[in-house]
Design a protein around this motif. Structure first.
Motif, PDB file in Angstrom:
ATOM      1  N   SER A 196       0.830  -1.207   0.000  1.00 24.98           N
ATOM      2  CA  SER A 196       0.000   0.000   0.000  1.00 24.98           C
ATOM      3  C   SER A 196       0.863   1.256   0.000  1.00 24.98           C
ATOM      4  O   SER A 196       0.565   2.229  -0.701  1.00 24.98           O
ATOM      5  CB  SER A 196      -0.928   0.002   1.223  1.00 24.98           C
ATOM      6  N   ILE A 197       1.936   1.243   0.799  1.00 24.28           N
ATOM      7  CA  ILE A 197       2.847   2.388   0.845  1.00 24.28           C
ATOM      8  C   ILE A 197       3.475   2.617  -0.528  1.00 24.28           C
ATOM      9  O   ILE A 197       3.636   3.750  -0.986  1.00 24.28           O
ATOM     10  CB  ILE A 197       3.945   2.168   1.904  1.00 24.28           C
ATOM     11  N   LEU A 198       3.817   1.516  -1.216  1.00 21.89           N
ATOM     12  CA  LEU A 198       4.429   1.599  -2.536  1.00 21.89           C
ATOM     13  C   LEU A 198       3.403   1.912  -3.627  1.00 21.89           C
ATOM     14  O   LEU A 198       3.779   2.102  -4.782  1.00 21.89           O
ATOM     15  CB  LEU A 198       5.134   0.283  -2.868  1.00 21.89           C
ATOM     16  N   GLU A 199       2.130   1.923  -3.234  1.00 27.79           N
ATOM     17  CA  GLU A 199       1.030   2.170  -4.168  1.00 27.79           C
ATOM     18  C   GLU A 199       0.982   1.131  -5.273  1.00 27.79           C
ATOM     19  O   GLU A 199       0.579   1.404  -6.408  1.00 27.79           O
ATOM     20  CB  GLU A 199       1.137   3.581  -4.770  1.00 27.79           C
ATOM     21  N   VAL A 200       1.413  -0.097  -4.933  1.00 24.63           N
ATOM     22  CA  VAL A 200       1.314  -1.213  -5.869  1.00 24.63           C
ATOM     23  C   VAL A 200      -0.105  -1.767  -5.861  1.00 24.63           C
ATOM     24  O   VAL A 200      -0.709  -2.027  -6.901  1.00 24.63           O
ATOM     25  CB  VAL A 200       2.327  -2.324  -5.502  1.00 24.63           C
ATOM     26  N   LYS A 201      -0.628  -1.942  -4.657  1.00 18.19           N
ATOM     27  CA  LYS A 201      -1.982  -2.470  -4.484  1.00 18.19           C
ATOM     28  C   LYS A 201      -2.495  -2.056  -3.122  1.00 18.19           C
ATOM     29  O   LYS A 201      -1.860  -2.309  -2.100  1.00 18.19           O
ATOM     30  CB  LYS A 201      -1.960  -4.006  -4.589  1.00 18.19           C
ATOM     31  N   ASP A 202      -3.644  -1.408  -3.094  1.00 22.59           N
ATOM     32  CA  ASP A 202      -4.264  -1.044  -1.822  1.00 22.59           C
ATOM     33  C   ASP A 202      -5.101  -2.223  -1.351  1.00 22.59           C
ATOM     34  O   ASP A 202      -6.230  -2.421  -1.789  1.00 22.59           O
ATOM     35  CB  ASP A 202      -5.143   0.203  -1.985  1.00 22.59           C
ATOM     36  N   CYS A 203      -4.524  -3.015  -0.461  1.00 21.85           N
ATOM     37  CA  CYS A 203      -5.204  -4.222   0.031  1.00 21.85           C
ATOM     38  C   CYS A 203      -6.147  -3.923   1.189  1.00 21.85           C
ATOM     39  O   CYS A 203      -6.746  -4.839   1.739  1.00 21.85           O
ATOM     40  CB  CYS A 203      -4.173  -5.263   0.467  1.00 21.85           C
TER      41      CYS A 203
END
Length: 223
Positions: A196-203
Motif C-alpha cells: 500500500s505504501i508503494l502504491e502497488v496495491k491497496d489491500c
C-alpha cells in the motif's frame, strides 16, 4: 519495553525535525522516503512468513485466517470507519494531523505484533522497524501540522505499553505454536502494508486486521 520507548522517541524526534522544516518536505523527497519504507515493510513481512511457515502445525490455518478475517473486516468496513473517524476528529488543522497520526501509529500490524514479540521473546525487530516508519511519517506530518504532532507520542506509548503488559499477563496462553501462526498472518499483513505504501496495491490492510484473531480463537477452541 525497549522497543516501545524507541518507537515513542522516534515520533518525538520526527515531530521536532518536521517542525523545523516549516515549509514542508518536497513531494519527490517524500516519495523516496516512503518507497524505502514500503520496500522494508514488504521484506520484513515476507521474512516473518518464510521464517514461521516451517513451524506451523496447521498449514492451512493462515489461509482460513486471512479469508475469514478479511471478510469480517470488510463487513465491518474498518477501513472506511478509520477514514471517517479521522475526518470527524480533524476539525482543526492540528486536530486533523493528530487524528491521522495517532491512528497510523497505533492501528497497524507492527504496532500490535511488536509489543507481543517484545514481551514474550525480547525481540524488538518489529518495533524498531515500526519506529523507523514512524520517524518518516511523523517528520512528514509535523512539517505540515507543526510541533503539536509530538502529542501523538504518549498515546502510542500507552497503547503499546498496554499490549505489552497484556501479553506478559497472558504469556502462558500465548504458546510458541500460537505465536507462529499469528506471525505468519501478521507477516502477510505487514507485507500488504508495504504494498500500500508503494502504491502497488491497496489491500485495505485495516479490513484484514481481524485475521490476527482467528488463530487465537482456533487455539481456544482446540484447547
Amino acid at each position: 519495553m525497549l522497543g516501545t520507548i524507541a518507537n515513542t522517541g522516534t515520533i518525538l524526534a520526527g515531530s521536532v525535525l518536521g517542525s523545523v522544516l516549516k515549509k514542508g518536505i518536497k513531494p519527490e523527497y517524500q516519495g523516496a522516503l516512503y518507497n524505502a519504507m514500503g520496500l522494508a515493510a514488504v521484506g520484513l513481512g515476507l521474512n516473518s512468513v518464510v521464517g514461521n511457515m516451517p513451524k506451523s502445525q496447521y498449514p492451512v490455518l493462515f489461509i482460513v485466517s486471512l479469508a475469514l478475517g478479511s471478510l469480517v473486516g470488510t463487513m465491518l468496513n474498518l477501513d472506511g470507519r478509520f477514514k471517517n473517524l479521522a475526518g470527524r476528529l480533524g476539525k482543526s488543522e492540528l486536530g486533523k494531523g493528530l487524528s491521522t497520526g495517532i491512528l497510523l501509529y497505533c492501528i497497524g500490524s507492527l504496532s500490535i505484533l511488536g509489543p507481543i514479540q517484545s514481551a514474550l521473546y525480547g525481540d524488538h525487530t518489529f518495533l524498531f522497524t515500526n519506529a523507523t516508519l514512524d520517524l518518516v511519517t511523523s517528520t512528514v506530518l509535523a512539517s505540515t501540522y507543526g510541533i503539536g504532532m509530538a502529542l501523538a507520542a504518549p498515546v502510542l506509548f500507552l497503547w503499546q505499553g498496554a499490549i505489552y503488559l497484556g501479553a506478559t499477563y497472558l504469556q502462558s496462553f500465548l504458546s510458541d505454536a500460537l505465536m507462529s501462526e499469528i506471525s505468519i498472518v501478521g507477516g502477510f499483513l505487514i507485507a500488504t502494508s508495504g504494498l500500500s505504501i508503494l502504491e502497488v496495491k491497496d489491500c485495505k490492510t485495516l479490513n484484514m486486521l481481524p485475521s490476527l484473531l482467528v488463530p487465537v480463537l482456533f487455539f481456544l477452541i482446540i484447547g
